[in-house]
Scaffold this active site. Structure first.
Site, PDB file in Angstrom:
ATOM      1  N   LYS A  46      32.562  32.725  41.020  1.00 54.70           N
ATOM      2  CA  LYS A  46      33.766  32.714  41.872  1.00 54.70           C
ATOM      3  C   LYS A  46      34.056  31.265  42.305  1.00 54.70           C
ATOM      4  CE  LYS A  46      36.057  35.627  43.235  1.00 54.70           C
ATOM      5  NZ  LYS A  46      37.264  36.279  42.644  1.00 54.70           N
ATOM      6  N   TYR A  81      27.233  35.688  40.800  1.00 51.07           N
ATOM      7  CA  TYR A  81      28.568  36.128  41.243  1.00 51.07           C
ATOM      8  C   TYR A  81      29.274  35.006  42.001  1.00 51.07           C
ATOM      9  CZ  TYR A  81      32.034  38.114  44.443  1.00 51.07           C
ATOM     10  OH  TYR A  81      33.176  38.329  45.171  1.00 51.07           O
ATOM     11  N   THR A 120      36.058  34.663  47.721  1.00 56.28           N
ATOM     12  CA  THR A 120      35.081  35.208  48.666  1.00 56.28           C
ATOM     13  C   THR A 120      34.462  34.105  49.527  1.00 56.28           C
ATOM     14  OG1 THR A 120      32.830  36.121  48.700  1.00 56.28           O
ATOM     15  CG2 THR A 120      33.490  35.092  46.667  1.00 56.28           C
ATOM     16  N   ASP A 121      33.964  34.489  50.690  1.00 54.63           N
ATOM     17  CA  ASP A 121      33.245  33.528  51.537  1.00 54.63           C
ATOM     18  C   ASP A 121      31.885  33.170  50.924  1.00 54.63           C
ATOM     19  OD1 ASP A 121      31.956  35.959  51.966  1.00 54.63           O
ATOM     20  OD2 ASP A 121      32.039  35.875  54.153  1.00 54.63           O
ATOM     21  N   GLU A 122      31.458  33.961  49.929  1.00 51.04           N
ATOM     22  CA  GLU A 122      30.124  33.720  49.357  1.00 51.04           C
ATOM     23  C   GLU A 122      30.040  32.384  48.620  1.00 51.04           C
ATOM     24  OE1 GLU A 122      28.197  37.105  47.622  1.00 51.04           O
ATOM     25  OE2 GLU A 122      29.444  38.508  48.740  1.00 51.04           O
TER      26      GLU A 122
HETATM   27  P1  NAD Z   1      36.050  45.567  42.251  1.00 52.30           P
HETATM   28  O1  NAD Z   1      34.844  45.281  41.448  1.00 52.30           O
HETATM   29  O2  NAD Z   1      36.109  46.830  43.047  1.00 52.30           O
HETATM   30  O3  NAD Z   1      37.342  45.550  41.313  1.00 52.30           O
HETATM   31  C1  NAD Z   1      37.507  44.631  40.277  1.00 52.30           C
HETATM   32  C2  NAD Z   1      38.627  45.136  39.382  1.00 52.30           C
HETATM   33  O4  NAD Z   1      38.829  44.161  38.339  1.00 52.30           O
HETATM   34  C3  NAD Z   1      38.291  46.463  38.682  1.00 52.30           C
HETATM   35  O5  NAD Z   1      39.412  47.308  38.726  1.00 52.30           O
HETATM   36  C4  NAD Z   1      37.978  46.050  37.249  1.00 52.30           C
HETATM   37  O6  NAD Z   1      38.292  47.061  36.301  1.00 52.30           O
HETATM   38  C5  NAD Z   1      38.880  44.837  37.094  1.00 52.30           C
HETATM   39  N1  NAD Z   1      38.404  43.908  36.069  1.00 52.30           N
HETATM   40  C6  NAD Z   1      37.123  43.455  35.898  1.00 52.30           C
HETATM   41  N2  NAD Z   1      37.079  42.620  34.840  1.00 52.30           N
HETATM   42  C7  NAD Z   1      38.344  42.521  34.369  1.00 52.30           C
HETATM   43  C8  NAD Z   1      38.944  41.778  33.329  1.00 52.30           C
HETATM   44  N3  NAD Z   1      38.218  40.979  32.540  1.00 52.30           N
HETATM   45  N4  NAD Z   1      40.280  41.895  33.127  1.00 52.30           N
HETATM   46  C9  NAD Z   1      41.031  42.706  33.909  1.00 52.30           C
HETATM   47  N5  NAD Z   1      40.509  43.444  34.913  1.00 52.30           N
HETATM   48  C10 NAD Z   1      39.190  43.342  35.137  1.00 52.30           C
HETATM   49  O7  NAD Z   1      36.240  44.308  43.189  1.00 52.30           O
HETATM   50  P2  NAD Z   1      36.863  44.220  44.652  1.00 52.30           P
HETATM   51  O8  NAD Z   1      35.805  44.472  45.647  1.00 52.30           O
HETATM   52  O9  NAD Z   1      38.128  45.006  44.694  1.00 52.30           O
HETATM   53  O10 NAD Z   1      37.203  42.660  44.710  1.00 52.30           O
HETATM   54  C11 NAD Z   1      38.460  42.173  44.251  1.00 52.30           C
HETATM   55  C12 NAD Z   1      38.476  40.665  44.362  1.00 52.30           C
HETATM   56  O11 NAD Z   1      38.260  40.288  45.723  1.00 52.30           O
HETATM   57  C13 NAD Z   1      37.377  39.969  43.553  1.00 52.30           C
HETATM   58  O12 NAD Z   1      37.910  38.824  42.986  1.00 52.30           O
HETATM   59  C14 NAD Z   1      36.315  39.612  44.604  1.00 52.30           C
HETATM   60  O13 NAD Z   1      35.626  38.447  44.229  1.00 52.30           O
HETATM   61  C15 NAD Z   1      37.170  39.388  45.826  1.00 52.30           C
HETATM   62  N6  NAD Z   1      36.513  39.675  47.106  1.00 52.30           N
HETATM   63  C16 NAD Z   1      35.919  40.883  47.339  1.00 52.30           C
HETATM   64  C17 NAD Z   1      35.332  41.135  48.566  1.00 52.30           C
HETATM   65  C18 NAD Z   1      34.694  42.464  48.883  1.00 52.30           C
HETATM   66  O14 NAD Z   1      34.081  42.611  49.953  1.00 52.30           O
HETATM   67  N7  NAD Z   1      34.819  43.477  48.037  1.00 52.30           N
HETATM   68  C19 NAD Z   1      35.339  40.157  49.571  1.00 52.30           C
HETATM   69  C20 NAD Z   1      35.965  38.932  49.296  1.00 52.30           C
HETATM   70  C21 NAD Z   1      36.554  38.707  48.071  1.00 52.30           C
HETATM   71  P1  TYD Z   2      27.016  44.246  49.251  1.00 52.94           P
HETATM   72  O1  TYD Z   2      27.816  45.428  49.692  1.00 52.94           O
HETATM   73  O2  TYD Z   2      26.408  44.267  47.885  1.00 52.94           O
HETATM   74  O3  TYD Z   2      27.914  42.952  49.487  1.00 52.94           O
HETATM   75  P2  TYD Z   2      27.543  41.368  49.366  1.00 52.94           P
HETATM   76  O4  TYD Z   2      26.258  41.212  48.673  1.00 52.94           O
HETATM   77  O5  TYD Z   2      28.685  40.862  48.570  1.00 52.94           O
HETATM   78  O6  TYD Z   2      27.520  40.842  50.776  1.00 52.94           O
HETATM   79  O7  TYD Z   2      25.837  44.036  50.272  1.00 52.94           O
HETATM   80  C1  TYD Z   2      26.090  43.798  51.656  1.00 52.94           C
HETATM   81  C2  TYD Z   2      24.760  43.497  52.311  1.00 52.94           C
HETATM   82  O8  TYD Z   2      23.945  44.683  52.249  1.00 52.94           O
HETATM   83  C3  TYD Z   2      23.963  42.426  51.593  1.00 52.94           C
HETATM   84  O9  TYD Z   2      23.268  41.650  52.573  1.00 52.94           O
HETATM   85  C4  TYD Z   2      22.962  43.190  50.752  1.00 52.94           C
HETATM   86  C5  TYD Z   2      22.720  44.438  51.571  1.00 52.94           C
HETATM   87  N1  TYD Z   2      22.388  45.669  50.791  1.00 52.94           N
HETATM   88  C6  TYD Z   2      21.258  46.418  51.122  1.00 52.94           C
HETATM   89  O10 TYD Z   2      20.503  46.089  52.057  1.00 52.94           O
HETATM   90  N2  TYD Z   2      21.008  47.551  50.398  1.00 52.94           N
HETATM   91  C7  TYD Z   2      21.790  47.961  49.361  1.00 52.94           C
HETATM   92  O11 TYD Z   2      21.479  48.991  48.705  1.00 52.94           O
HETATM   93  C8  TYD Z   2      22.959  47.188  49.048  1.00 52.94           C
HETATM   94  C9  TYD Z   2      23.864  47.581  47.929  1.00 52.94           C
HETATM   95  C10 TYD Z   2      23.218  46.047  49.803  1.00 52.94           C
END
Ligand code: NAD
Ligand code: TYD
Length: 357
Positions: A166, A162, A137-139
């Site tokens: 990561k 988180y 993630t960019d975070e």
């Molecule tokens: P998500 O939380 O929707 O999915 C995570 C999945 O991993 C779930 O299916 C969960 O059951 C599985 N999981 C959790 N713990 C596990 C374990 N110990 N063993 C096996 N499986 C396990 O997450 P997402 O939003 O799909 O993100 C996927 C990846 O992409 C993550 O690594 C996250 O850091 C990265 N990412 C997400 C975003 C975003 O905006 N969602 C952006 C950048 C990077």
């Molecule tokens: P989120 O979807 O949790 O992603 P991330 O924290 O990984 O960026 O949140 C996106 C943005 O929205 C973040 O700045 C937090 C804000 N947010 C709210 O303002 N209200 C909410 O209920 C949630 C879940 C997030």
């Protein structure tokens, strides 16, 4: 197009599901073994509508990435060309309320997966084409001020449990490349949105709260900025990285669509008001409530994606507002999915997170 067998971890979560579905359609020669622990965030219903799969191109295995014996078994049974590592605890707010699971999965889990991948890679005489693709993630870069962008050289400066876990997993992956030569690539992506996102993240939460006429909780002043990428564009980028990426490299992935949270919420209200034919007096915007801020809330994320554009020819193919509208429509048409994934645990979480805001 070459054949590939992928071990996808976390393939039943939001991005993993979209990736699995994307690959099954776009790469008919590829096969996927999907290892997922099915936490609250993972759901097998995401694959219920797929046509029967006589060629077994999608094998699901229920298990955790920390389970070394299971990993060993999978690496013995299958001959993986790549590991695509999505599995993680992924929600910042949950990491504030309970960080331990984040250390367990994101750090210890990634370590075990690296060990299993390395052992197998060595046993197979270090095939050059193998790829450990770590989805991050960019975070990890922390927060930006009003100016500037995250590049692949930006220093790590994570703010939440988180992003800290990561960051830890990224460091481990990079160390396994530098120390042991394991061909590994890291992608750092901005905020994704689209179908199958668990309804506790900003966009699906707002859509569903409008549907249910519930308050729309906006943290702090709502002026926090995120770079929003449609999940299918992310998946397309990951396929490119698997096919053309260079071991040891990092690629930042993002759309350049920077929006304040309040702007995203306004857009969602407009889209939903039109679809639900709400009169102006009943506009969903009246549901917006500014609530107490997230501790350690990063002000702005913005990605410089010029490297992946230049080197792999990737760029987002979807227009942001069209993709947002498609996402709203997906949730409106899949309320049964929403019902299925909102377990008792989900309801408990909503109570804890928003109870005292
Ligand atoms: P998500 O939380 O929707 O999915 C995570 C999945 O991993 C779930 O299916 C969960 O059951 C599985 N999981 C959790 N713990 C596990 C374990 N110990 N063993 C096996 N499986 C396990 O997450 P997402 O939003 O799909 O993100 C996927 C990846 O992409 C993550 O690594 C996250 O850091 C990265 N990412 C997400 C975003 C975003 O905006 N969602 C952006 C950048 C990077
Ligand atoms: P989120 O979807 O949790 O992603 P991330 O924290 O990984 O960026 O949140 C996106 C943005 O929205 C973040 O700045 C937090 C804000 N947010 C709210 O303002 N209200 C909410 O209920 C949630 C879940 C997030």
């Amino acid at each position: 197009m070459s054949t590939k067998i992928l071990l996808v971890t976390g393939g039943a979560g939001f991005i993993g599901t979209n990736f699995v579905r994307h690959v099954l359609t776009e790469r008919p020669n590829w096969r996927i073994v999907n290892l997922d622990a099915l936490t609250y965030a993972g759901n097998l219903v995401n694959f219920q509508d797929l046509a029967p799969d006589p060629a077994a191109r999608h094998r699901f295995v229920h298990g955790a990435i920390q389970d070394s014996a299971l990993l060993e078994q999978l690496f013995t049974e299958e001959s993986f060309d790549a590991v695509v590592h999505f599995a993680a605890e992924s929600h910042v707010d949950r990491s504030i309320l309970g960080p331990e699971a984040f250390v367990e999965t994101n750090v210890v889990g990634t370590f075990r997966l690296l060990e299993a991948s390395l052992n197998n890679w060595k046993r197979k005489d270090k095939p050059e084409h193998f790829c450990f693709l770590h989805i991050s993630t960019d975070e990890v870069y922390g927060s930006l001020g009003a100016e500037g962008y995250f590049t692949e050289e930006s220093p790590y400066d994570p703010s939440s449990p988180y992003s800290a876990t990561k960051a830890g997993s990224d460091h481990l992956v990079r160390a396994y490349f530098r120390t042991f030569g394991l061909p590994a690539i890291i992608t750092n992506c901005s905020n994704n949105f689209g179908p199958y996102q668990f309804p506790e993240k900003l966009i699906p939460l707002m859509i569903l709260n409008v549907m249910e006429d519930k308050p729309l909780p906006v943290y702090g002043d709502g002026k926090y900025v995120r770079d929003w990428l449609y999940v299918i564009d992310h998946c397309d980028g990951l396929v490119r990285v698997l096919e053309q990426g260079k071991p040891g490299e990092t690629y930042n992935v993002g759309s350049g669509e920077e929006l304040q949270n309040i702007e995203v919420v306004h857009l969602l209200c407009n889209l939903l008001d039109a679809r639900l034919q709400k009169p102006k007096s009943k506009s969903s915007r009246r549901l917006i409530q500014f609530v107490s801020d997230r501790p350690g809330h990063d002000r702005r994320y913005a990605i410089d994606a010029s490297k992946i554009k230049r080197e792999l020819g990737w760029g987002p193919a979807h227009d942001f507002e069209e993709a947002l509208a498609a996402t709203v429509d997906w949730y409106l048409h899949n309320l049964d999915w929403v019902e299925l994934v909102r377990s008792g645990e989900y309801r408990k979480w909503i109570e804890i997170n928003y109870g005292d805001r």
